[in-house]
Design a protein around this motif. Structure first.
Motif, PDB file in Angstrom:
ATOM      1  N   GLU A 176       1.501   7.022  -6.543  1.00  0.00           N
ATOM      2  CA  GLU A 176       0.426   7.878  -7.045  1.00  0.00           C
ATOM      3  C   GLU A 176       0.715   9.347  -6.788  1.00  0.00           C
ATOM      4  OE1 GLU A 176      -3.587   6.590  -6.215  1.00  0.00           O
ATOM      5  OE2 GLU A 176      -4.227   8.660  -6.486  1.00  0.00           O
ATOM      6  N   ARG A 191       2.219   1.841  -3.417  1.00  0.00           N
ATOM      7  CA  ARG A 191       1.217   2.362  -4.355  1.00  0.00           C
ATOM      8  C   ARG A 191       0.877   3.804  -4.032  1.00  0.00           C
ATOM      9  NH1 ARG A 191      -2.588  -1.796  -2.920  1.00  0.00           N
ATOM     10  NH2 ARG A 191      -4.240  -0.615  -3.911  1.00  0.00           N
ATOM     11  N   ALA A 192       0.815   4.110  -2.723  1.00  0.00           N
ATOM     12  CA  ALA A 192       0.527   5.490  -2.340  1.00  0.00           C
ATOM     13  C   ALA A 192       1.631   6.410  -2.859  1.00  0.00           C
ATOM     14  CB  ALA A 192       0.423   5.602  -0.825  1.00  0.00           C
ATOM     15  N   ARG A 207       0.841  -1.207   0.000  1.00  0.00           N
ATOM     16  CA  ARG A 207       0.000   0.000   0.000  1.00  0.00           C
ATOM     17  C   ARG A 207       0.869   1.247   0.000  1.00  0.00           C
ATOM     18  NH1 ARG A 207      -3.327  -3.112   3.455  1.00  0.00           N
ATOM     19  NH2 ARG A 207      -2.284  -2.359   5.318  1.00  0.00           N
ATOM     20  N   VAL A 208       1.961   1.173   0.781  1.00  0.00           N
ATOM     21  CA  VAL A 208       2.861   2.334   0.838  1.00  0.00           C
ATOM     22  C   VAL A 208       3.481   2.600  -0.532  1.00  0.00           C
ATOM     23  CG1 VAL A 208       4.992   3.192   1.830  1.00  0.00           C
ATOM     24  CG2 VAL A 208       3.322   2.068   3.279  1.00  0.00           C
TER      25      VAL A 208
END
Lengths: 293, 238, 291
Positions: C176, C172-173, C169-170
Motif C-alpha cells: 500500500e 500488504r502494508a 500484513r507486512v
C-alpha cells in the motif's frame, strides 16, 4: 553485390523502419508491439499480391502501408490512451492470432512458408529512398508541436492533458503512423527477402527491436540509425556457434543497457549539446525604447 | 544533568541543486519536548526525514542514544527506536485498525498483544473501531491510529510531523493533549509544527528554522518573549 | 450437456493453474512493483526440472522439492536486476516490463537451445494418470483432479498467508505505501526478496500441477501462458488479487468450453481472441487497478 552485404543492407533498412515504428508510440509511453503484426500482414499481402495478381511494386508498397495503418487504426480507438501494459498485451495477442491464422491458411503456405515473390530492379536503392522519406516524416513530427506534446505526455500524462493535450488523439495518431511505417517495412521485407515464414514473426523479433531501440536511445530517432547497423553487423561477424545464441545476446544487452545507460547511446541531451555547438549564436534582440516596467 | 537522546550535529541536505538543510544542529534530551518552528519550506520536514534516513545527509552526523545513525536505512532507524508520526495522518487505508497496529509492532512480534492492550487503553476509540477499515476513520481517529501504530514499535523517541495539519481545532487540542500525556509517561518528543504559538506553548525547548537554517533556539518560554520571534512568527502583538 | 459439464471441470482445473500463476505474478506486482512477464517462463523451466528429475527418480516428494527449489532460486536470483532497475529508474513499471520480456526471451532461448534439443518434452503417462471420470469421449484425468485440488489448496494457503499472518500484513502494508512501511520499521528490501521467494514457491508447486495437467511442455509454452497471465491480471485490474482469482477461473473455463466445441489447432487463438476483445472494450481492466 555479395549476398552478405545485400542482406546486411536490407535488414538494416527494414529494422530501422521497424525501430522507428516502435519509437513513435514510445514517445507517448506506449510499447506498441502491434506493429510487428502490421509488418507481418503487410509482408504476406505484398507477397501474395505480387506473386498471384502480379501487382506492380509501387502499388503493392502503397497498399501494404495502408494495411499497416488500418490494422493500427481499428484498435487505436480503444487503446489510443491505454496504459503501456494493455497496449503490449493487445499487440502480443494480435500477433499470435495472426500467426495462427496464417499457419492454418493453405494459400499463404501455412507453416511451410511463402516463396517465389518476384524480384524488383534497384530494390535496395528504392528501400533506402523509402527509409529517407520515412525519416523526414518522423523528423518533421518530432520537431512540431506534436513532438513537444508527446514529450510532455511521456513525462506526465495527467499534466499534459491538464495543459490541453488530447492524449488519446495523439496516441492514436502515433499508433497509426507507426502502423504505416511497419506496413512499409513489411512490404519491403517481402520483396527484399523473397520468402516469408510465420515463425519469423515472434516474440524474438520484438525483443530484437526493443533491444535496438533502447540501446540506441529511445528519446531520439537517431539512436537506432547507429544501433541497428551495429547489431546487424555483429550478426554477420560473430561465428555461427555464437550467432545462434543471438536472442540471448540481445536479451542480455537490453537488460544491461537499461541498467547502465537508461537513456541509451544517444539521448536528447546529447543532441541538444551537439546542436548548440553547430548552431550560430542566437541573435540578441533589441527592443526599441527598452523594456517598460 | 539530563541524558541526551538525539543529537544532530551540523547536517546538510540537498534535493539536487536545492539546499534544504544547511548546517543544522539540534538536541533532544530525555523526557523533553522539543519544538521545531518555522514556515512551510523552512526545513522542518527535511530534518525529520534526514533523521529517519529517508533523505541522504551530505555532511554532519546524527547520533541517537549514543549510536551514529547517519544515512542508516529507514527501517533500521525505526527499529533502533525512533518513531515518526508522519505528516497528514497516514494510515494503511485498506487494512483494518487492528492490522495497522499489529503491523506497527513489526520488531517486537512477541509483545504485540501486550502493546496492543496498552494502546487500546490510551485510545479507547481505536478499540471500538478495531475491525473497521482504517480508510473509513475520521481524520482525528486516523491521527490517533497513526500515533498508536508508532507506539506499537516501542519507540525511545517520538517525532511528530505537523500533527495538527488538516484537523479541526477541537481535534487538534485533543491530539496535543495525547502527546502531552505521552510525554508525561516518559516519551521524549520532537515536534515539527507550523503553528508557532501552539508549538512554543507546547515545547520545553524550541528551534526556530527558516530556509534550512536554525535562526533562534532556546527554552520555549524565552523564545515566546523574544521580540524578533514574536514579530516574525506570532503576528507581532500576541 | 455431458460435454458441457466435462469441459467445465476441465476449465476449472486449467483455470486454477492460471489463478496460481496470476497470484504469484500479482504478489510481486504489488509488493515489489514490477511486471514479471517472465514468471510463467520460470514455471515452465521448473516443469523441465521436474521432467529431468523424473528420469532419475520416481519419488514424488523429491520431484516436487526440486521443482520448488529451482523456481525459488531462479526467481530470487532475478531480484537484484529489478532492484538495480528501481534504483536507476524509480519504480517504473513499464521499464520493468521491458526487462522482464527480455528475461523471458532469455529463458525461452535457453530452453529451445539447450534442453532436450529444443523439442517438446513429454511426461510419463502415469504422471498424468488414468481418467477418474468418464463423460462419453471426454474424460477427467487424475492430473486434472490434482490441478484442481492442489490449486484450491494453494490458493487457500496463499490467502491465509496474506490475510491472517504477520508476514501477510507486512506484504500488504508494503504494497500500500512503501515509504510508510519503512517508517514503521519494515525492512523493504528483505520483504521484497521474500515476496519473490514466495512467488517462486508458488511457481514450483504450479509447475508440478501444470505438468500433471498437460503431460507435456515446450519452450514456447512460456510465451503463451505469460500472455494469458498478464492479460488476466490486467483484466482483473493490475494488482487486484481477488479479481485475478475470478478472471483466472473464467479464462480457464471459457478456454475449455471453446476447445470443446471448436477445432483444436485454433484453441490458443480463441483464448487470445477473447482476451483481445475484452481488452479492447475495457483497456483499464474490469475491477480497477490496485497499485
Amino acid at each position: 553485390m555479395s549476398p552478405v552485404i545485400y542482406y546486411f543492407l536490407s535488414f538494416t533498412a527494414i529494422n530501422i523502419l521497424m525501430c522507428w515504428a516502435f519509437y513513435l508510440p514510445y514517445r507517448v509511453g506506449q510499447l506498441h508491439h502491434l506493429v510487428v503484426s502490421c509488418m507481418m500482414a503487410s509482408a504476406y499481402f505484398s507477397g501474395y499480391a505480387a506473386r498471384q495478381w502480379s501487382w506492380p511494386f509501387a502499388l503493392t508498397l502503397l497498399v501494404g502501408t495502408a494495411i499497416g495503418m488500418l490494422i493500427c487504426l481499428l484498435p487505436s480507438f480503444a487503446i489510443g490512451d491505454a496504459p503501456c501494459f494493455t497496449v503490449v498485451i493487445v499487440g502480443l495477442t494480435v500477433l499470435f492470432i495472426m500467426k495462427t491464422a496464417i499457419e492454418n491458411t493453405r494459400a499463404l503456405g501455412g507453416t511451410l512458408g511463402f516463396f517465389g515473390i518476384p524480384q524488383v530492379n534497384n530494390l535496395l536503392l528504392l528501400a533506402y529512398l523509402c527509409l529517407a522519406v520515412a525519416g523526414l516524416l518522423i523528423y518533421r513530427i518530432d520537431n512540431s508541436r506534436l513532438g513537444r506534446a508527446a514529450s510532455m505526455v511521456f513525462v506526465d500524462r495527467d499534466a499534459a492533458s491538464a495543459l490541453g493535450v488530447d492524449v488519446k488523439r495523439l496516441g492514436m495518431l502515433f499508433q497509426i503512423i507507426a502502423g504505416g511505417l511497419a506496413g512499409l517495412a513489411g512490404s519491403l521485407y517481402a520483396f527484399l527477402i523473397g520468402s516469408l515464414f510465420p515463425e519469423f514473426f515472434n516474440l524474438g523479433v520484438i525483443g530484437t527491436l526493443m533491444c535496438m531501440l533502447f540501446a540506441g536511445g529511445h528519446s531520439t530517432m537517431w539512436g537506432v540509425v547507429i544501433s541497428v547497423p551495429v547489431f546487424e553487423g555483429l550478426h554477420l561477424i560473430l561465428p555461427t556457434a555464437v550467432a545462434s545464441w543471438l536472442q540471448v545476446i540481445y536479451a542480455v544487452t537490453l537488460i544491461v543497457v537499461i541498467l547502465v545507460l537508461p537513456g541509451g547511446l544517444i539521448t536528447k541531451k546529447m543532441l541538444v549539446k551537439v546542436g548548440e555547438r553547430f548552431r550560430a549564436r542566437p541573435q540578441t534582440v533589441s527592443i526599441k525604447g527598452g523594456i517598460k516596467e | 544533568m539530563k541524558k541526551n537522546v538525539l543529537r544532530v550535529e551540523g547536517i546538510s541536505v540537498s534535493y539536487g541543486p536545492i539546499q534544504a538543510l544547511d548546517d543544522v544542529s539540534i538536541e533532544v534530551d530525555e523526557g523533553e519536548i522539543v519544538s521545531l518552528v518555522g514556515a512551510n519550506g523552512a526545513g522542518k520536514t527535511s530534518l525529520l526525514r534526514a533523521i529517519m534516513g529517508l533523505q541522504k545527509v551530505h555532511t554532519g552526523r546524527i547520533v541517537f542514544m549514543g549510536n551514529d545513525i547517519t544515512n542508516t536505512s529507514t527501517d533500521k532507524v525505526a527499529g533502533s527506536g525512533i518513531g515518526l508520526i508522519p505528516e497528514g495522518h497516514l494510515v494503511f487505508s485498506t487494512m483494518t485498525v487492528l492490522e495497522n497496529l499489529q503491523v506497527g509492532g513489526y520488531h517486537y512480534p512477541q509483545e504485540v498483544s501486550s502493546s496492543l492492550e496498552s494502546v487500546f487503553e490510551s485510545f479507547p476509540v481505536l478499540y471500538k473501531r478495531r475491525n473497521q477499515i482504517a480508510g473509513t476513520l475520521s481524520g482525528g481517529e486516523q491521527q490517533m491510529l497513526s500515533i498508536g501504530r508508532t507506539l506499537m514499535s516501542k519507540p525511545k523517541l517520538l517525532m511528530a510531523d505537523e500533527p495538527s495539519l488538516g484537523l479541526a481545532p477541537k481535534v487538534i487540542s485533543e491530539i496535543f493533549n495525547i502527546l502531552r500525556d505521552l510525554n508525561e509517561k516518559g516519551y521524549p518528543i520532537l515536534l515539527a509544527e507550523q503553528n508557532a504559538k501552539k508549538a512554543l506553548e507546547f515545547g520545553d525547548h524550541a528551534y526556530v528554522m527558516e530556509t534550512g537554517r536554525v535562526l533562534f533556539q532556546g527554552p520555549a518560554k524565552e523564545l515566546m518573549g523574544n521580540p524578533k520571534v514574536r514579530h516574525a512568527y506570532l503576528g507581532g502583538n500576541v | 450437456m455431458e460435454i458441457f459439464v466435462a469441459q467445465l471441470l476441465n476449465g476449472l482445473s486449467l483455470g486454477s493453474i492460471y489463478v496460481l500463476l496470476v497470484l504469484g505474478f500479482n504478489l510481486m506486482l504489488v509488493v515489489a512493483k514490477i511486471i514479471q512477464f517472465a514468471y510463467p517462463h520460470l514455471v515452465v523451466l521448473s516443469m523441465y526440472v521436474c521432467w529431468g528429475m523424473l528420469k532419475y527418480t520416481n519419488n514424488m516428494f523429491l520431484v516436487v522439492l526440486a521443482s520448488i527449489v529451482s523456481c525459488v532460486i531462479v526467481n530470487v536470483a532475478i531480484e537484484p536486476i529489478f532492484r538495480a532497475l528501481s534504483k536507476k529508474h524509480g519504480l517504473d513499471i513499464n521499464v520493468s516490463f521491458v526487462v522482464s520480456i527480455s528475461i523471458a526471451l532469455l529463458i525461452t532461448d535457453v530452453m529451445s537451445h539447450a534442453l532436450n534439443y529444443g523439442f517438446p518434452i513429454a511426461f510419463p503417462t502415469d504422471w498424468v494418470g488414468k481418467s477418474v471420470l468418464n463423460f462419453g469421449l471426454i474424460t477427467f484425468s487424475v492430473g486434472q483432479a490434482y490441478a484442481l485440488i492442489g490449486g484450491i489448496a494453494a490458493v487457500a494457503l496463499f490467502f491465509y498467508l496474506l490475510y491472517r499472518t504477520r508476514q501477510g500484513r507486512v506484504f500488504r502494508a508494503l504494497s500500500e505505501n512503501s515509504v510508510l512501511a519503512s517508517i514503521i520499521g519494515i525492512p523493504v528490501v528483505k520483504t521484497r526478496i521474500l515476496s519473490y521467494a514466495i512467488a517462486g514457491l508458488l511457481g514450483g508447486v504450479t509447475a508440478v500441477l501444470f505438468a500433471r495437467l498437460l503431460g507435456s511442455a515446450s519452450p514456447s509454452l512460456g510465451d503463451f501462458v505469460a500472455m494469458k497471465v498478464v492479460a488476466v491480471s490486467i483484466l482483473a485490474g493490475l494488482g487486484n488479487l481477488k479479481g485475478g482469482l475470478v478472471c483466472g477461473l473464467l479464462l480457464g473455463i471459457a478456454e475449455s468450453l471453446a476447445m470443446g466445441y471448436l477445432p483444436g489447432s485454433w484453441s490458443n487463438a480463441i483464448a487470445f481472441m477473447m482476451i483481445l476483445i475484452i481488452m479492447l472494450i475495457k483497456p483499464e481492466g474490469l475491477f480497477g487497478i490496485q497499485i
